[in-house]
Design an enzyme around this catalytic site. Sequence first.
Site, short mmCIF file in Angstrom:
data_model
loop_
_atom_site.label_atom_id
_atom_site.label_comp_id
_atom_site.label_asym_id
_atom_site.label_seq_id
_atom_site.Cartn_x
_atom_site.Cartn_y
_atom_site.Cartn_z
N SER A 215 0.86 -1.18 0.00
CA SER A 215 0.00 0.00 0.00
C SER A 215 0.90 1.23 0.00
O SER A 215 2.05 1.17 -0.41
CB SER A 215 -0.93 -0.01 1.21
OG SER A 215 -1.84 1.05 1.16
N HIS A 216 0.36 2.36 0.43
CA HIS A 216 1.13 3.59 0.48
C HIS A 216 1.20 4.12 1.91
O HIS A 216 0.27 3.96 2.70
CB HIS A 216 0.50 4.66 -0.42
CG HIS A 216 0.62 4.34 -1.88
ND1 HIS A 216 1.77 4.59 -2.61
CD2 HIS A 216 -0.25 3.78 -2.74
CE1 HIS A 216 1.59 4.20 -3.86
NE2 HIS A 216 0.37 3.71 -3.96
#
Length: 227
Positions: free
Chosen positions: A126-127
């Site tokens: 993810s980020h």
Amino acid sequence: MNIGIKSLLNRGVLAGWRWLDQIGKVTPGTRAAAGFGSFGAHSSIGFPSATLMNTRSIHIGSGVIVGRQVTLSVGYWPDFPGIPERGLVIGDRCVIGDRSGLVAHELIELGDDVWFGQDVFVCDASHGYQDPDLPIGNQFGDHLPVRIGSGSWVGHGAIILPGTTIGRNAVVAAGSVVRGEVEDHCVVGGAPAKLIRRLEPGVGWVGRRGDVRPVRRGYFGEEEESA
């Protein structure tokens, strides 16, 4: 336009599309299949696909059916340095529904006989967001492997988040968002997904409120109660 000409053109377009649908599939013996880390017998990827990226790190078992407009990718961009040898592993006889996406960076692994509905998304990264001055898209998150056990079903539109482990013969309801661990023989659903029902040996399929559904043996439509 003359109705007769329109009908003729329509027939020609549909016939041409059916031809493209067959010729455009990725199947064993095609040049595209040769670019995969492994590509099992009797497997196919529907035409058109969405994205097939860094396929040398993708391994597909035998008898796998991948639908149209599906994304199978490893890494952040083509020829991404340091991608794992086995970044995306799909077992035998799996079914991946149309428009689904499996986006791996370290490992996404599906056991045998795993079935996806349409529009399922699975990712192992993810980020971040902790740096307030850096665009979120540039803050790469941790890589957390995702594993889905043999015989499991993931319903339409479900999202499987990084670090998730789903056990054997589990059910993920349509539209669910799953993170964490789902045990063998469980049904989960919701956003975030929660336990709906689990198999208790000698009792049956027990719901959250204590209601019990019997165990049935055999294929759908031919079941026999055994508990």
